[in-house]
Each structure stands twice: as C-alpha cells, then as structure tokens.
Design a protein around this motif. Structure first.
Motif, PDB file in Angstrom:
ATOM      1  N   PHE A 135      53.740  55.369  40.187  1.00 53.05           N
ATOM      2  CA  PHE A 135      51.848  55.926  40.108  1.00 53.05           C
ATOM      3  C   PHE A 135      50.813  55.758  38.545  1.00 53.05           C
ATOM      4  O   PHE A 135      49.874  54.996  39.339  1.00 53.05           O
ATOM      5  CB  PHE A 135      52.049  57.653  39.565  1.00 53.05           C
ATOM      6  N   TRP A 136      51.425  55.083  38.074  1.00 56.78           N
ATOM      7  CA  TRP A 136      50.302  54.337  36.719  1.00 56.78           C
ATOM      8  C   TRP A 136      50.454  53.332  37.358  1.00 56.78           C
ATOM      9  O   TRP A 136      48.994  52.211  37.564  1.00 56.78           O
ATOM     10  CB  TRP A 136      51.310  54.187  35.203  1.00 56.78           C
ATOM     11  N   GLN A 137      51.480  52.514  37.845  1.00 60.86           N
ATOM     12  CA  GLN A 137      51.106  51.105  38.463  1.00 60.86           C
ATOM     13  C   GLN A 137      49.994  50.916  39.257  1.00 60.86           C
ATOM     14  O   GLN A 137      48.790  50.386  39.649  1.00 60.86           O
ATOM     15  CB  GLN A 137      51.867  50.450  39.002  1.00 60.86           C
ATOM     16  N   SER A 138      50.332  52.051  40.478  1.00 61.28           N
ATOM     17  CA  SER A 138      49.167  51.830  41.957  1.00 61.28           C
ATOM     18  C   SER A 138      47.853  52.921  41.297  1.00 61.28           C
ATOM     19  O   SER A 138      46.711  51.763  41.228  1.00 61.28           O
ATOM     20  CB  SER A 138      49.490  53.502  42.495  1.00 61.28           C
ATOM     21  N   VAL A 139      47.132  52.978  39.460  1.00 64.26           N
ATOM     22  CA  VAL A 139      46.367  53.010  39.614  1.00 64.26           C
ATOM     23  C   VAL A 139      46.144  52.148  38.795  1.00 64.26           C
ATOM     24  O   VAL A 139      45.002  51.884  39.145  1.00 64.26           O
ATOM     25  CB  VAL A 139      46.513  54.339  37.796  1.00 64.26           C
ATOM     26  N   GLY A 140      46.842  51.013  38.248  1.00 61.00           N
ATOM     27  CA  GLY A 140      46.366  49.416  37.947  1.00 61.00           C
ATOM     28  C   GLY A 140      45.760  49.012  38.971  1.00 61.00           C
ATOM     29  O   GLY A 140      44.598  47.922  38.998  1.00 61.00           O
ATOM     30  N   GLY A 141      46.556  48.662  40.225  1.00 58.55           N
ATOM     31  CA  GLY A 141      46.287  47.331  41.136  1.00 58.55           C
ATOM     32  C   GLY A 141      45.628  48.693  41.824  1.00 58.55           C
ATOM     33  O   GLY A 141      44.045  47.569  42.376  1.00 58.55           O
ATOM     34  N   PHE A 142      45.204  49.867  41.973  1.00 59.71           N
ATOM     35  CA  PHE A 142      43.873  50.185  42.958  1.00 59.71           C
ATOM     36  C   PHE A 142      43.052  49.455  41.879  1.00 59.71           C
ATOM     37  O   PHE A 142      41.853  49.863  43.033  1.00 59.71           O
ATOM     38  CB  PHE A 142      43.914  51.516  43.482  1.00 59.71           C
ATOM     39  N   GLY A 143      42.655  50.186  41.160  1.00 59.40           N
ATOM     40  CA  GLY A 143      41.788  49.956  40.157  1.00 59.40           C
ATOM     41  C   GLY A 143      41.015  48.360  39.852  1.00 59.40           C
ATOM     42  O   GLY A 143      40.072  47.859  40.433  1.00 59.40           O
ATOM     43  N   ALA A 144      41.992  47.569  39.728  1.00 55.21           N
ATOM     44  CA  ALA A 144      42.160  46.299  39.495  1.00 55.21           C
ATOM     45  C   ALA A 144      40.943  45.748  40.863  1.00 55.21           C
ATOM     46  O   ALA A 144      39.842  44.939  41.686  1.00 55.21           O
ATOM     47  CB  ALA A 144      43.700  45.352  39.574  1.00 55.21           C
ATOM     48  N   ALA A 145      41.543  46.273  42.207  1.00 54.31           N
ATOM     49  CA  ALA A 145      40.965  45.650  43.788  1.00 54.31           C
ATOM     50  C   ALA A 145      39.539  46.568  43.823  1.00 54.31           C
ATOM     51  O   ALA A 145      38.933  45.448  44.731  1.00 54.31           O
ATOM     52  CB  ALA A 145      41.667  46.477  44.521  1.00 54.31           C
ATOM     53  N   MET A 146      39.357  47.434  43.580  1.00 55.37           N
ATOM     54  CA  MET A 146      38.293  48.336  43.603  1.00 55.37           C
ATOM     55  C   MET A 146      37.210  47.427  43.107  1.00 55.37           C
ATOM     56  O   MET A 146      35.892  46.960  43.543  1.00 55.37           O
ATOM     57  CB  MET A 146      38.304  49.560  43.240  1.00 55.37           C
ATOM     58  N   VAL A 147      37.688  46.776  41.551  1.00 53.95           N
ATOM     59  CA  VAL A 147      36.417  46.306  40.659  1.00 53.95           C
ATOM     60  C   VAL A 147      36.667  44.734  41.585  1.00 53.95           C
ATOM     61  O   VAL A 147      34.862  44.123  41.262  1.00 53.95           O
ATOM     62  CB  VAL A 147      37.319  45.855  39.322  1.00 53.95           C
ATOM     63  N   LEU A 148      37.240  44.369  42.192  1.00 48.79           N
ATOM     64  CA  LEU A 148      36.884  42.853  42.298  1.00 48.79           C
ATOM     65  C   LEU A 148      36.389  42.845  43.416  1.00 48.79           C
ATOM     66  O   LEU A 148      35.704  42.393  43.664  1.00 48.79           O
ATOM     67  CB  LEU A 148      38.812  42.482  42.884  1.00 48.79           C
TER      68      LEU A 148
END
Length: 361
Positions: A135-148
């Motif tokens: 769950f927390w990895q997904s938060v970080g992964g999707f968050g970084a992808a959206m920022v990029l």
C-alpha cells in the motif's frame, strides 16, 4: 549547495567555474559519499550492536544463515545518509529531478525502516504485512509517477524507447505512462529487496546498475549527445548523474562492511530505498527496458519466487530447492562467496549489454 557557493565565488576567482562541470561534480559526489560511508560505518555498526539491533533469521531459511542471527541490520540508513548528504552538497538544488529522486528514495527508505523496526522490536522476522508494505509503496510509486507526468516539459519525457531499435518510440498515454512508472519503481524496489539475502549480493549490482544509469543520465541531459545516440533528450536529467554517483560511492563504502562475512546488513531500509531509486532514475532518463536488462539478477530473483509460489500452489511441487534463486544454489552446496561473485559477474555482463544499447541501434 556547493554549486551555488562556487557561482558566488566565481566573481572573485574564475577558477571556481570548474565546479559547473557535471563530470567533476559527479566524481566529487561519489568520493564524498564513499568517505561518509567509510567514516560513519564503524560508529553506526557499534551503535546498532549496542542497541541490539540485530538480524532476525527465518526458521525456514538455509541452516547456514543461523549463525548470522544478531548481526547488526538497518545498515541501509548509512547508505541513505551518505547519498542524501553528497547529493545535497554537489547537485543543483533548483533541479526538479534531484528532489524527485531524493523524495522517492527517502519515502521507500522510511517504509523499509518501519519494516525493519517491526522485525526487531516485535521479533517478527517477516516485518510489515505484504498488504501494508505494498500500500505505502503504491502511494510512493503512483505519487512519483504523477509528479513526473504533470511536470513533464516535452513529449520525450513520457515516451517509451525500445533498446537496440533506431528511430522508434512509443507515445504513451498519460495513464499508461503512470502505470509503467509505478510498476518500474515498485517492482524494482521489491526485486532488490528479494535479492538482498547474502553478504554483498545486492549492493554490488546496485552500484553497477547505478553507474551505468549515470551514463544514460548524462547523455539524456545533453542535447548533442542525446541527438547523436538517438535517445530522448530530457532537459535537466543530466543532474541525476550526481545522484547516481552518490549511490555508487555510498554503495562501495557500505560494501566495505557488508562483504562476506558481513559486519552489517542493509535491511529493508536500504534495499527498498535503493531499488526504488534505480527505478525512478530509469523512468526519468527513459530507460525502463534497459533497466530490465541491466538488473537481470534482480529480475531472475523475482521470477524465481513467482515461479516457485505458482508451481507449489498449482501442482504441490517446487521448482527450486528454495526461492529466491540464490538460496537454491546455496542448498545445492555452493559456498556463499561463490554465489555472490557469480551473480556479480552476471550483472557486469548484463550492464555491458545495456550500455551497448546506446550505440547499437
């Protein structure tokens, strides 16, 4: 930080202009991270030992690992400290990619720290539950992808390039790009974590892959080189070279203490963070598929676990004596150093193949 200082001092002495060169700052970044790790290492190991922060060994693992119980763990914090300090000292802090890479690394490091902490304090060798971790990895992964995605300044930053194929790119839709970036970041994080099971096994491939990605970062951030090599030009990506160099230096410094027989283990705080770092770098420089090649050892380890679980659930039989793959070779009778060095050799070959994709198109 020091880049800004050198720019100020240039008005008094033009020689400070030398710090404007990415290559020099990359060398200094690697050396700074290396020395920080070497200097801080003994103190951190001693502190971890005094506080009884030792490795919990799973009962179902190879019996040869039982003697490693109590070895200081969470040494990945040493790597992260060296990477962060060196990156902040030598990179251009106005560059968005610097902050994105640092943020992803720190977030996944925090997830790993909580995982390690739960193992040590509660004596649970499995740490966080898989659901909590993902769950927390997904938060970080999707968050970084959206920022990029939302900070992209050119179409090249969301295109997928195919290694060894000239003048062919795939224009990804925004959500396909986000999904791909997520899978690369989270997938690489977990793959490195699975590989981190023997002394020095994971850290050397991390160093080798980070070193190769630094070359891609330098080329992608230079319009002339990118145009000549036929890779996407990503303005500002060259500054990621400083971050990559810091990983190399910090990784080598950690290997000084992690080499067989290890004085300290990386723990999830290091493995999850460094895996995510490699993933976010590959996404920034548009080399996701090349990362798949160069990180072949991480891929093999992950696939071995997937095949083992699938085979046992479907047929009741195991393909390997134990997964991840490095344990299979241990149970076949290979000494631990032999497994480690041979996996390193495989990584060297795969990294060279990945680097060849720069010219063979």
């Amino acid at each position: 930080m020091l880049l800004w200082l050198s720019e100020y001092l240039m008005q008094f002495y033009s020689g400070f202009n030398v710090f404007q060169y990415l290559t020099l700052r990359a060398i200094l970044s690697a050396l700074t991270a290396l020395f920080i790790a070497l200097i801080m290492g003994p103190f951190m190991i001693q502190s971890l030992s005094l506080n009884q922060i030792g490795q919990q060994i799973r009962d179902d693992g190879p019996k040869t690992h039982l003697k490693k119980a109590g070895t200081p763990t969470m040494g990945g914090a040493l790597i992260l400290a060296a990477i962060i300090a060196s990156t902040l000292l030598w990179s251009d802090l106005s560059n968005r990619f610097v902050w994105i890479t640092l943020s992803v690394t720190l977030l996944f490091g925090l997830i790993g720290w909580v995982d390690d902490y739960s193992k040590i304090v509660f004596g649970n060798s499995k740490g966080l539950s898989a659901k909590q971790k993902y769950f927390w990895q997904s938060v970080g992964g999707f968050g970084a992808a959206m920022v990029l995605l939302f900070t992209a300044q050119s179409p090249a930053e969301t295109q997928l390039i195919i290694p060894f194929v000239k003048d062919f790119v795939i224009n990804l839709s925004p959500w396909i790009f986000v999904l791909l970036a997520y899978l690369v970041i989270v997938g690489t994080s977990n793959a490195v974590n699975l590989t981190d099971g023997l002394d020095g096994l994971a850290i050397m491939p991390i160093v080798l892959v980070a070193g190769a990605l630094s070359i891609f970062a330098y080329a992608a951030g230079n319009f002339n080189f990118a145009n000549y090599l036929g890779i996407p030009y990503v303005a500002g990506a060259g500054e990621v070279l400083i971050f990559c160099a810091a990983i190399v230096g910090a990784g080598l410094g950690f290997l000084w203490f992690n080499t067989y027989p290890a004085q300290v283990f990386m723990g999830d705080v290091g493995a999850l963070a460094l895996g995510a770092a490699l993933g976010i770098i590959a996404v920034i420089v548009r080399q996701e598929l090349v990362l798949f090649i160069m990180g072949g050892v991480f891929v093999m380890e992950t696939v071995s676990v997937i095949l083992q679980v699938a085979s046992f659930k479907l047929t009741g039989r195991r393909i390997f004596r134990m997964a991840p793959l490095h344990h299979h070779f241990e149970l076949k009778g290979w000494p631990e150093p032999r497994v480690i060095v041979r996996f390193w050799i495989i990584t060297v070959v795969l990294v060279l193949i990945g680097l060849a994709s720069l010219k063979i198109r």
